[in-house]
Design an enzyme around this catalytic site. Sequence first.
Site, PDB file in Angstrom:
ATOM      1  N   SER A  82       2.319  -1.236  -4.328  1.00  0.00           N
ATOM      2  CA  SER A  82       2.793  -1.335  -2.953  1.00  0.00           C
ATOM      3  C   SER A  82       3.183  -2.788  -2.744  1.00  0.00           C
ATOM      4  CB  SER A  82       1.661  -0.919  -2.014  1.00  0.00           C
ATOM      5  OG  SER A  82       2.187  -0.610  -0.766  1.00  0.00           O
ATOM      6  N   GLU A  83       4.432  -3.038  -2.320  1.00  0.00           N
ATOM      7  CA  GLU A  83       4.906  -4.427  -2.332  1.00  0.00           C
ATOM      8  C   GLU A  83       4.181  -5.335  -1.342  1.00  0.00           C
ATOM      9  OE1 GLU A  83       6.807  -1.752  -1.666  1.00  0.00           O
ATOM     10  OE2 GLU A  83       8.475  -2.210  -0.308  1.00  0.00           O
ATOM     11  N   ILE A  84       3.396  -4.767  -0.437  1.00  0.00           N
ATOM     12  CA  ILE A  84       2.568  -5.602   0.441  1.00  0.00           C
ATOM     13  C   ILE A  84       1.592  -6.446  -0.386  1.00  0.00           C
ATOM     14  CG2 ILE A  84       0.839  -3.775   0.792  1.00  0.00           C
ATOM     15  CD1 ILE A  84       0.542  -4.802   3.684  1.00  0.00           C
ATOM     16  N   GLY A  85       1.282  -5.979  -1.631  1.00  0.00           N
ATOM     17  CA  GLY A  85       0.410  -6.766  -2.497  1.00  0.00           C
ATOM     18  C   GLY A  85      -0.766  -5.973  -3.011  1.00  0.00           C
ATOM     19  N   SER A 112       3.572 -10.330  -5.796  1.00  0.00           N
ATOM     20  CA  SER A 112       4.042  -8.949  -5.702  1.00  0.00           C
ATOM     21  C   SER A 112       5.525  -8.852  -6.042  1.00  0.00           C
ATOM     22  CB  SER A 112       3.783  -8.425  -4.289  1.00  0.00           C
ATOM     23  OG  SER A 112       4.206  -7.098  -4.178  1.00  0.00           O
TER      24      SER A 112
END
Lengths: 226, 246
Positions: free
Chosen positions: A52-55, A94
């Site tokens: 998930s690109e939020i990290g 990320s």
Amino acid sequence: MAEKTKLKGLSRELIALRVASALEDGTYVNLGIGIPTLISDWIEGRDIILQSEIGMLKTGPLATGNAIDQDLINASCQPVTSMLGTSYFDIAESFGMIRGQHIDVAVMGALQINDKGDYAGWSNPARGLFVGNIGGSMDLCAGAKKLYIAMEHTTRDGDYKVVKNLSYPATALGMVSMLFTDLAVIEITSKGLVLLEVAPGISAEDVQSVTEPKLIISKDLQEMQF
Amino acid sequence: MDKVFPSIDEAIADIKDGAMIAVPGFFACGVPRALLQAIIKKGTKNLTLTCGCGPLLGATDELKALVQNGQLKKVIDSYGLYRSASKGMQDPFEQAVRAGTIEFEVYPMGTMAEKYRAGGAGIPAFYTPTGVGSVVEEGIVTNIEANRGQKETRIINGRKYVLEYALEPDYAFVHAYMGDREGNLRYAKTARNFNHVMAAAARVTIAEVENLVDSGAMDGDDVHTPGIYVHRMIQVPRPKFAITID
């Protein structure tokens, strides 16, 4: 007008299921907003790690009730859970992971796609704004090893979304390799769009009637299996 | 060293009209809500808020107040509009963007992340493959036509890249789960997002922390942002967010 006839295809959930079965075990996958988000419901228990690109790596199933934690969401702003082996990291890490070609497959939604693998998804000109929500879409296109699109085959009004030329602003050019819709599974090749599978009750002619570019019908054309 | 301020108002007292402030948060996750409320109360005008992924869609009350008080000159972000066009038409920020009274400048999210990383690390600009083949390659994506400009591109090893510039905001407002008095910070789960890179990029970083501990109470292995990047600290209650966007 044939292209205005709305064909009865798969639900959004079944499009997601068809994409899920195309993902291989042992891969790292990123899911975009919309139909792609639903894919997570179909891969529980499989050896697929969601980034998930939020990290976050190894994003767990959606959280409900007391498990909801405002410090733990996915990139579609849904509360999620962690799993054994989950890791968290900051945003530069990320996107370094994304641009650095460590993600095996990204699955995105789209407003339009053409037969060269170009797609548009970040801005609908009907909104009348030059600016829009790019989010992480362009980074995922630039960096994922494979880019899949999951979308409805036509607009709500039955207009083409699989077009000869994009009329919406492009997200990326020439990056899409597979298209999964409510009607068909299509591979984007250097020769054009190859129709590999049709949804139950849908014919190749039906798919062509709502697809602007000429389809190449695979000699192994089959009905989707679930 | 003790960086703790007696009050949030004193921690932001020197922020002047026209300042550029980095605001972390990924939608409603990891947003420095108390500091945003403090700058609303202070009434500082002509602000540029540089974000990463829609913190103002998470802190909706604060955004509404900033727009309605006329405090914003510009917002830089990768995602700042409601997904639904009908909801967007009701949103005072989108209305101001349409009217051109607030500038809205948009970059891909990974480019925003790298702008802060580079800014904090002494790299003035960088080439990225992201955005090639889109309007991002051609020029700055903004609602103000006169500011669109051109971007440089370059072919490196046969692939095309876009030159993007680092960001060094005047201030960063960051939100951490825990911090010690010397400014070492630890974030919770996905609330880390843009907080660390913004802390490193800004000239003055002000951290609101949910749990303030004495120096030495945090294990060095648990520190996500070393205190060298943090200049001012204040303790705040845990904020409450509705987790939704649309």
